[in-house]
Design a protein around this motif. Structure first.
Motif: not given
Length: 443
Positions: A324-346
């Protein structure tokens, strides 16, 4: 011979799925009748979960050789499923999955793909871990196209789908794959890992990411609590779900009840864990309302026996709490929506780390050249994030690209004491299933 006989029985008795919009005033009712087999409940629930349907009620019965379940479902907006194409897809996928023998690693509707390389990671959770993983993969010319990261009880697990940044396809060179494994293992191991970190390259499409994450964390024993594992609010007893176990001597069942905050995919998470622990759900009820979920299952081990020891009871409670707790949404939810590129997540996760944000969970998706990622974050102590810090981060990444969606809390109401068998007491006093069939027909 037994396996072939079982296949013959399934072919002679194909599953039947009925979708009814009139049986309930606020949900679409899906009734599934099929020859019973181990794992069928998980397969059906996974189909509904994969289609982003929310299960508000469920009635489960699989005594003997037949599986008869009723699910009340709505879409993510809380509305009935009116789209004919969607309902036909539900019927088609459930009927197809129920017609074949299950696999403990198998998944519904996931096909092998040569488009990416799947990487599974396990290690001790710590602030900045995802940032380090993303940086290593970027330096090794890998692009993360999809993935999911969970953290629980000081453990972290991830399933990432990566491609070669120059070809956009799966990475197949053995030497390069070995280098990727070695570098990631060094990151995961850290300086003081309480357990052995693991990096695995798995065939793509073997199982769904979420199904696999449950298996990884269960195998990693994330349900065990350690004195040095508390991060922020992780050990707050008031935030834990309430799980109880009772005996049902009349039918040699073990009754498991769970009360927790409701959320999407809750039933899927619980059924995954029971299946991985080799338990079978014979009867059950799921009811949600006012942001709280109550679930009651009558189970036995696959060998046909109920739970036999106090140690086994305690282990089941720990494992279900973890599910039950593994997926419990703890904290602030942020959504990133942007054109993908290499190294974006980094780059994005480095900004999070530099601003003292800790990523508790993440869902990474790339479609049509656009990245749409969701992060659940706290500060490094596990406390809520300062709004001024979020404003600063949004300016660094780009205000239109990163936005705040919701601030989550995991705070179920205090559990109420219930009597054993409150749901099925009337059923077990009956000599036949007929009364159950009449009562369960779309309450």
């Amino acid at each position: 011979m037994d396996d072939e006989y079982a296949k013959l029985i399934r072919r002679m008795n194909p599953p039947r799925v009925v979708v009814d919009h009139n049986a309930s005033g606020d949900a679409t009712v899906i009734q599934v009748d099929s020859v019973n087999k181990h794992g069928i409940l998980l397969e059906v629930v996974q189909v509904l979960t994969d289609l982003n349907l929310v299960i508000t009620k469920a009635y489960i019965s699989s005594d003997g050789g037949w599986f008869m379940d009723v699910f009340h479902v709505v879409d993510r907006d809380g509305k009935k499923i009116r789209d004919t194409e969607v309902t036909e897809n539900i019927k088609r996928r459930i009927e197809k999955s129920a017609s074949f023998a299950p696999s403990l690693r198998g998944s519904v509707g996931v096909m092998p793909s040569e488009e990416h390389t799947s990487i599974e990671l396990t290690g001790t959770d710590r602030p900045g871990l995802l940032s380090e993983v993303c940086a290593v993969l970027t330096n090794l010319h890998c692009n993360i196209v999809n993935g999911e990261i969970w953290t629980h009880n000081a453990r972290a697990a991830a399933v990432l789908h990566v491609t070669d940044d120059s070809t956009g396809s799966a990475i197949k060179d053995p030497e390069r794959l070995a280098k990727i494994k070695e570098m990631l293992f060094n990151i995961l191991k850290g300086d003081d890992d309480m357990k052995t970190a693991k990096t695995t390259l798995s065939p793509p499409g073997v199982t769904s990411r979420e199904r696999r994450l449950h298996q990884i964390m269960f195998a990693d024993r994330d349900y065990q609590r350690f004195e040095n594992s508390s991060i922020g609010q992780a050990d707050d007893q008031s935030l834990r779900p309430h799980v109880t176990i009772m005996d049902c001597d009349e039918r040699d069942y073990t009754i498991v009840t769970m009360r927790s905050k409701d959320r999407p995919k809750l039933l899927f998470d619980i059924v995954c864990t029971l299946t991985d622990m080799q338990y079978v759900v014979f009867h059950g009820m799921v009811k949600t309302g006012r942001k709280e979920a109550y679930q009651e299952f009558y189970i036995r081990h696959v060998d046909g026996l109920p739970i036999g020891s106090e140690a086994e009871r305690e282990r089941i409670i720990q494992c279900l709490e973890a599910a039950i707790q593994r997926r419990a949404s703890e904290g602030l939810e942020l959504e990133l929506s942007i054109v993908d590129r290499v190294g974006l997540l980094s780059d994005v996760t480095r900004i999070f780390r530099e601003n003292s944000l800790c990523i508790k969970r993440a869902e990474l998706t790339t479609r049509g050249g656009k990245a749409k990622d969701t992060f659940y974050v706290t500060d490094v102590t596990g406390d809520p994030v300062d709004p001024k810090m979020i404003d600063s981060i949004c300016k660094q990444i780009g205000q239109p690209a990163l936005r705040v969606k919701q601030n989550w809390n995991f705070s179920p109401k205090p559990p109420e004491k219930t009597k054993a068998g409150f749901l099925f007491g009337y059923f077990f006093s009956s000599r036949t299933l007929q009364s159950f069939k009449l009562i369960r027909s779309y309450s």
